[in-house]
Design a protein around this motif. Sequence first.
Motif, short mmCIF file in Angstrom:
data_model
loop_
_atom_site.label_atom_id
_atom_site.label_comp_id
_atom_site.label_asym_id
_atom_site.label_seq_id
_atom_site.Cartn_x
_atom_site.Cartn_y
_atom_site.Cartn_z
N SER A 241 0.71 -1.14 0.00
CA SER A 241 -0.05 -0.07 0.32
C SER A 241 0.80 1.10 0.02
O SER A 241 0.41 2.21 -0.71
CB SER A 241 -0.97 -0.03 1.29
OG SER A 241 -1.56 -1.00 1.15
N LEU A 244 2.49 1.68 -3.31
CA LEU A 244 1.65 2.24 -4.32
C LEU A 244 1.31 3.57 -4.22
O LEU A 244 1.42 4.35 -5.29
CB LEU A 244 0.37 1.40 -4.30
CG LEU A 244 0.46 -0.01 -5.00
CD1 LEU A 244 -0.79 -0.88 -4.38
CD2 LEU A 244 0.64 -0.24 -6.30
N MET A 245 1.41 4.18 -3.02
CA MET A 245 1.02 5.50 -2.81
C MET A 245 2.27 6.39 -3.36
O MET A 245 2.02 7.50 -3.68
CB MET A 245 0.91 5.73 -1.31
CG MET A 245 -0.55 5.11 -0.89
SD MET A 245 -1.02 5.53 0.69
CE MET A 245 -1.10 7.19 0.75
N ARG A 250 -2.17 5.38 -6.92
CA ARG A 250 -3.39 5.26 -6.02
C ARG A 250 -4.47 4.88 -6.62
O ARG A 250 -5.22 4.22 -6.15
CB ARG A 250 -3.57 7.07 -5.62
CG ARG A 250 -2.43 7.69 -4.83
CD ARG A 250 -2.76 8.91 -4.56
NE ARG A 250 -1.50 9.75 -3.81
CZ ARG A 250 -1.44 9.51 -2.67
NH1 ARG A 250 -2.48 9.02 -1.72
NH2 ARG A 250 -0.38 10.30 -1.78
N LEU A 253 -4.36 1.36 -6.23
CA LEU A 253 -4.40 1.13 -4.52
C LEU A 253 -6.03 1.05 -4.29
O LEU A 253 -6.50 0.27 -3.50
CB LEU A 253 -3.64 2.22 -3.78
CG LEU A 253 -3.76 2.24 -2.37
CD1 LEU A 253 -3.58 0.60 -1.97
CD2 LEU A 253 -2.98 3.17 -1.64
N SER A 254 -6.72 2.07 -4.81
CA SER A 254 -7.95 2.25 -4.68
C SER A 254 -8.92 0.99 -5.00
O SER A 254 -9.82 0.41 -4.37
CB SER A 254 -8.83 3.29 -5.24
OG SER A 254 -8.49 3.37 -6.50
N GLY A 257 -7.52 -2.07 -2.82
CA GLY A 257 -7.84 -1.92 -1.57
C GLY A 257 -8.71 -3.06 -0.70
O GLY A 257 -8.53 -3.70 0.01
#
Length: 388
Positions: A241, A244-245, A250, A253-254, A257
């Motif tokens: 996480s 990826l940020m 992002r 990641l979203s 998640g």
Amino acid sequence: MSSTRTVQTSTPSRGSAPTGDRASVLSPGGPVWLVAEREIRSRLRSKAFLISTGLLLLAVLASIVIGSIASASASPTKVAVVGGAAAVVHTAGGFDEVAAADVAAAEKLVRDGKVDAAVVPADAQAGTTDATPAVRVIALESAPTDVVSRLSIAPEVTLLKKPTQNPLLSYFVAIGFGLVFFMSAMTFGTTIAQSVVEEKQTRVVEILLSTISARILLAGKVIGNSLLAFAQILATAILASVALMLTGQRSLLSSLGPSVIWFVVFFVFGFVLIAALYAAAAALVSRQEDVGAVTSPVMLLVMAPYFLVIFFNDNPTVLAIMSYVPFSAPVGMPMRIFLGTAQWWEPLVSLVILLATTAVVIVFGARVYSNSLLRTGARVPLKEALRG
């Protein structure tokens, strides 16, 4: 020829705690946690465990960094432009522009895969001469974030097909879920099996069972190794996480998640099930050379989800079946959540099935473990272990 014999010790009665009530047994500092702490300390002192964990984390980090570099160095996004929309696209810059005669021609280019998206006037008129007209973006299955973010105005987005995940991305996500589950379950499951047989072979178990019951010993082993496995999975999820940020992914990641969170939840209970089976199987033998033979059925249960999700990650029927089978649910259900094919209630139903199966397996494993732990020599038949 080796013969099977049962060592008589002053073992507490089955299912009973040696001292205190059940609450004190499970409380911090109780016998279960003492055994768990012993397992954790022995694993943390193992260089092989530390190296394998480090390699797993490095592999996850490297894959994310390489993916970020590859996406950054990719060729400019190819877009079809119609009429006055060309001025907006040209002003934004960074695109490979392909002129289209009209909206229908632009849509055909998108459907044929010759361009990533099309930018057309919002009123769908190709002949407009306004320098900065309102535009509409046409894409195949998902909104092209790079196109939308570069345009100086917020365009309307039209999708020509029902949104689905990128097949290549889905393949790598499937490999990720399958590999992490496979490696963690195999590593810690094998460790539990070897620990059980080592204690039988060296007769240490006879000393341990003079103080605590077999079920307490089993619970401590499962809890100790489970906590280490959970920590490894959680560290992998957090590292992925953060990476990826930091690499600007992002959007990925979203989308990942929710499936990652469910993967961790399912892994918690799925690993307890696997650990109980490894411990019970290992208790049937008294030599390290025989561990592979008795644990091979459990190993197949661990390997099956890995290969199934790699070969059938685009098969909704196989994934649906996997998501409800307890041994493959920790891989199958998170994959369906990522693909968006699971209804909101399905993870909850699958989790209930996994919990019920885990409870049954723990009872089964505890009986086999308790009845076989003090029997040395030849391999104990499973029927005899169940009868006691």
